[in-house]
Design a protein around this motif. Sequence first.
Motif, PDB file in Angstrom:
ATOM      1  N   LEU A  32     -81.425 -11.829 -45.995  1.00 40.51           N
ATOM      2  CA  LEU A  32     -81.819 -11.562 -44.614  1.00 40.51           C
ATOM      3  C   LEU A  32     -83.266 -11.081 -44.606  1.00 40.51           C
ATOM      4  CD1 LEU A  32     -80.855 -11.363 -41.655  1.00 40.51           C
ATOM      5  CD2 LEU A  32     -80.146  -9.031 -42.155  1.00 40.51           C
ATOM      6  N   GLU A  33     -84.102 -11.736 -43.788  1.00 41.10           N
ATOM      7  CA  GLU A  33     -85.510 -11.396 -43.691  1.00 41.10           C
ATOM      8  C   GLU A  33     -85.696  -9.960 -43.216  1.00 41.10           C
ATOM      9  OE1 GLU A  33     -89.459 -13.486 -41.841  1.00 41.10           O
ATOM     10  OE2 GLU A  33     -87.636 -13.568 -40.634  1.00 41.10           O
ATOM     11  N   ASN A  34     -86.615  -9.255 -43.871  1.00 43.56           N
ATOM     12  CA  ASN A  34     -86.941  -7.884 -43.465  1.00 43.56           C
ATOM     13  C   ASN A  34     -87.793  -7.902 -42.206  1.00 43.56           C
ATOM     14  OD1 ASN A  34     -85.651  -6.883 -45.723  1.00 43.56           O
ATOM     15  ND2 ASN A  34     -87.490  -7.007 -46.958  1.00 43.56           N
ATOM     16  N   ASN A  35     -87.717  -6.858 -41.413  1.00 42.55           N
ATOM     17  CA  ASN A  35     -88.461  -6.763 -40.167  1.00 42.55           C
ATOM     18  C   ASN A  35     -89.833  -6.127 -40.430  1.00 42.55           C
ATOM     19  OD1 ASN A  35     -89.093  -6.916 -37.500  1.00 42.55           O
ATOM     20  ND2 ASN A  35     -87.880  -5.143 -36.896  1.00 42.55           N
ATOM     21  N   ASN A  44     -82.294 -16.104 -42.262  1.00 45.71           N
ATOM     22  CA  ASN A  44     -81.185 -15.731 -43.126  1.00 45.71           C
ATOM     23  C   ASN A  44     -80.693 -16.977 -43.832  1.00 45.71           C
ATOM     24  OD1 ASN A  44     -78.964 -16.944 -41.546  1.00 45.71           O
ATOM     25  ND2 ASN A  44     -79.492 -15.370 -40.053  1.00 45.71           N
ATOM     26  N   PHE A  45     -80.123 -16.807 -45.008  1.00 44.86           N
ATOM     27  CA  PHE A  45     -79.659 -17.949 -45.777  1.00 44.86           C
ATOM     28  C   PHE A  45     -78.586 -17.546 -46.778  1.00 44.86           C
ATOM     29  CE2 PHE A  45     -83.424 -16.256 -47.765  1.00 44.86           C
ATOM     30  CZ  PHE A  45     -83.061 -16.112 -49.098  1.00 44.86           C
ATOM     31  N   PHE A  46     -77.815 -18.552 -47.162  1.00 44.75           N
ATOM     32  CA  PHE A  46     -76.814 -18.432 -48.211  1.00 44.75           C
ATOM     33  C   PHE A  46     -77.288 -19.275 -49.380  1.00 44.75           C
ATOM     34  CE2 PHE A  46     -74.488 -17.528 -44.360  1.00 44.75           C
ATOM     35  CZ  PHE A  46     -73.672 -16.466 -44.736  1.00 44.75           C
ATOM     36  N   PHE A  47     -76.917 -18.878 -50.597  1.00 48.51           N
ATOM     37  CA  PHE A  47     -77.371 -19.638 -51.760  1.00 48.51           C
ATOM     38  C   PHE A  47     -76.429 -19.446 -52.941  1.00 48.51           C
ATOM     39  CE2 PHE A  47     -79.217 -15.476 -52.038  1.00 48.51           C
ATOM     40  CZ  PHE A  47     -79.099 -15.134 -53.379  1.00 48.51           C
ATOM     41  N   ALA A  48     -76.539 -20.396 -53.883  1.00 51.06           N
ATOM     42  CA  ALA A  48     -75.886 -20.299 -55.188  1.00 51.06           C
ATOM     43  C   ALA A  48     -77.008 -20.235 -56.214  1.00 51.06           C
ATOM     44  CB  ALA A  48     -75.008 -21.516 -55.442  1.00 51.06           C
ATOM     45  N   ALA A  49     -76.803 -19.440 -57.259  1.00 50.55           N
ATOM     46  CA  ALA A  49     -77.836 -19.260 -58.274  1.00 50.55           C
ATOM     47  C   ALA A  49     -77.229 -19.379 -59.674  1.00 50.55           C
ATOM     48  CB  ALA A  49     -78.531 -17.910 -58.100  1.00 50.55           C
ATOM     49  N   PRO A  50     -77.092 -20.619 -60.185  1.00 48.84           N
ATOM     50  CA  PRO A  50     -76.639 -20.767 -61.571  1.00 48.84           C
ATOM     51  C   PRO A  50     -77.743 -20.304 -62.520  1.00 48.84           C
ATOM     52  CG  PRO A  50     -77.101 -22.913 -60.594  1.00 48.84           C
ATOM     53  CD  PRO A  50     -77.303 -21.892 -59.526  1.00 48.84           C
ATOM     54  N   HIS A  82     -80.180 -19.744 -40.069  1.00 49.76           N
ATOM     55  CA  HIS A  82     -81.128 -19.477 -38.993  1.00 49.76           C
ATOM     56  C   HIS A  82     -82.498 -19.251 -39.605  1.00 49.76           C
ATOM     57  CE1 HIS A  82     -83.371 -17.268 -35.924  1.00 49.76           C
ATOM     58  NE2 HIS A  82     -82.655 -17.999 -35.086  1.00 49.76           N
ATOM     59  N   PRO A  83     -83.506 -19.949 -39.279  1.00 46.73           N
ATOM     60  CA  PRO A  83     -83.645 -20.969 -38.237  1.00 46.73           C
ATOM     61  C   PRO A  83     -83.289 -22.369 -38.693  1.00 46.73           C
ATOM     62  CG  PRO A  83     -85.782 -20.529 -39.178  1.00 46.73           C
ATOM     63  CD  PRO A  83     -84.802 -19.618 -39.876  1.00 46.73           C
ATOM     64  N   GLY A  84     -82.785 -22.543 -39.909  1.00 48.27           N
ATOM     65  CA  GLY A  84     -82.421 -23.855 -40.441  1.00 48.27           C
ATOM     66  C   GLY A  84     -83.343 -24.259 -41.574  1.00 48.27           C
ATOM     67  N   ALA A 170     -96.223 -15.659 -45.319  1.00 53.42           N
ATOM     68  CA  ALA A 170     -95.156 -15.323 -46.256  1.00 53.42           C
ATOM     69  C   ALA A 170     -94.037 -14.551 -45.570  1.00 53.42           C
ATOM     70  CB  ALA A 170     -95.697 -14.528 -47.439  1.00 53.42           C
ATOM     71  N   PHE A 171     -92.971 -14.268 -46.317  1.00 55.84           N
ATOM     72  CA  PHE A 171     -91.910 -13.421 -45.791  1.00 55.84           C
ATOM     73  C   PHE A 171     -91.181 -12.718 -46.922  1.00 55.84           C
ATOM     74  CE2 PHE A 171     -89.398 -17.220 -46.435  1.00 55.84           C
ATOM     75  CZ  PHE A 171     -88.087 -16.797 -46.615  1.00 55.84           C
ATOM     76  N   ASN A 172     -90.479 -11.641 -46.562  1.00 51.31           N
ATOM     77  CA  ASN A 172     -89.770 -10.789 -47.508  1.00 51.31           C
ATOM     78  C   ASN A 172     -88.301 -10.732 -47.116  1.00 51.31           C
ATOM     79  OD1 ASN A 172     -92.198  -9.780 -48.934  1.00 51.31           O
ATOM     80  ND2 ASN A 172     -92.667  -9.034 -46.892  1.00 51.31           N
ATOM     81  N   VAL A 173     -87.446 -10.729 -48.126  1.00 47.94           N
ATOM     82  CA  VAL A 173     -86.003 -10.805 -47.890  1.00 47.94           C
ATOM     83  C   VAL A 173     -85.271  -9.785 -48.762  1.00 47.94           C
ATOM     84  CG1 VAL A 173     -83.974 -12.286 -48.215  1.00 47.94           C
ATOM     85  CG2 VAL A 173     -86.054 -13.238 -47.249  1.00 47.94           C
TER      86      VAL A 173
END
Length: 185
Positions: A32-35, A44-50, A82-84, A170-173
């Motif tokens: 989730l992106e920090n404000n 926001n995003f979901f992920f897998a990290a092998p 979001h946002p895709g 840039a962005f921070n999460v």
Amino acid sequence: STTLAQTSQDPAEPYWTQHGRLTFGVQFGFGLENNIPNNISHINFFFAAPQIGIIAWDHPHSRLPLKRFELISQQMLGGSTHPGGSIIGTSLGMRVGFSPIHRVVAYFDAGSGPLRTTIDENAPEITGHTQFLSQGGLGFQYFVSPQRAFVFESHYFHMSNAAIQQPNHAFNVSMVTVGSRRQLC
């Protein structure tokens, strides 16, 4: 009668050290992106990290609080709800393990690497499909057997295009992950 050699043996190896040098794992997470100023899209995003790793230094009886050092190659495959958009990338990292408490081993890890994303098409914080990810986190492994562990981690990462294209806001999460890890010969 016991001999001096029998009474001066090394203490028993801790439960979690009975393994080889390779580690394999996968973690699943949510970010989730920090404000922070310029982070206006609420990404926001979901992920897998092998991941695959090599235990480069392993000293359970060291007087240092650090007991293990690993080099890790971790992939990231995911998508933004979001946002895709999508994310695919890799990073080279390191993990430092601390003293165990029963079956739990705390660790710190950090890494960096390139990735390709389409989130830039929907979020003004990032420009271009090519991005770079720097990340770090704290977590713990709960060993259910000498070579298998459940993993829980809190991560922070920064994504930017390293000024390849302007603007480069840039962005921070902040992320949380859960997964499993297996240590092999």
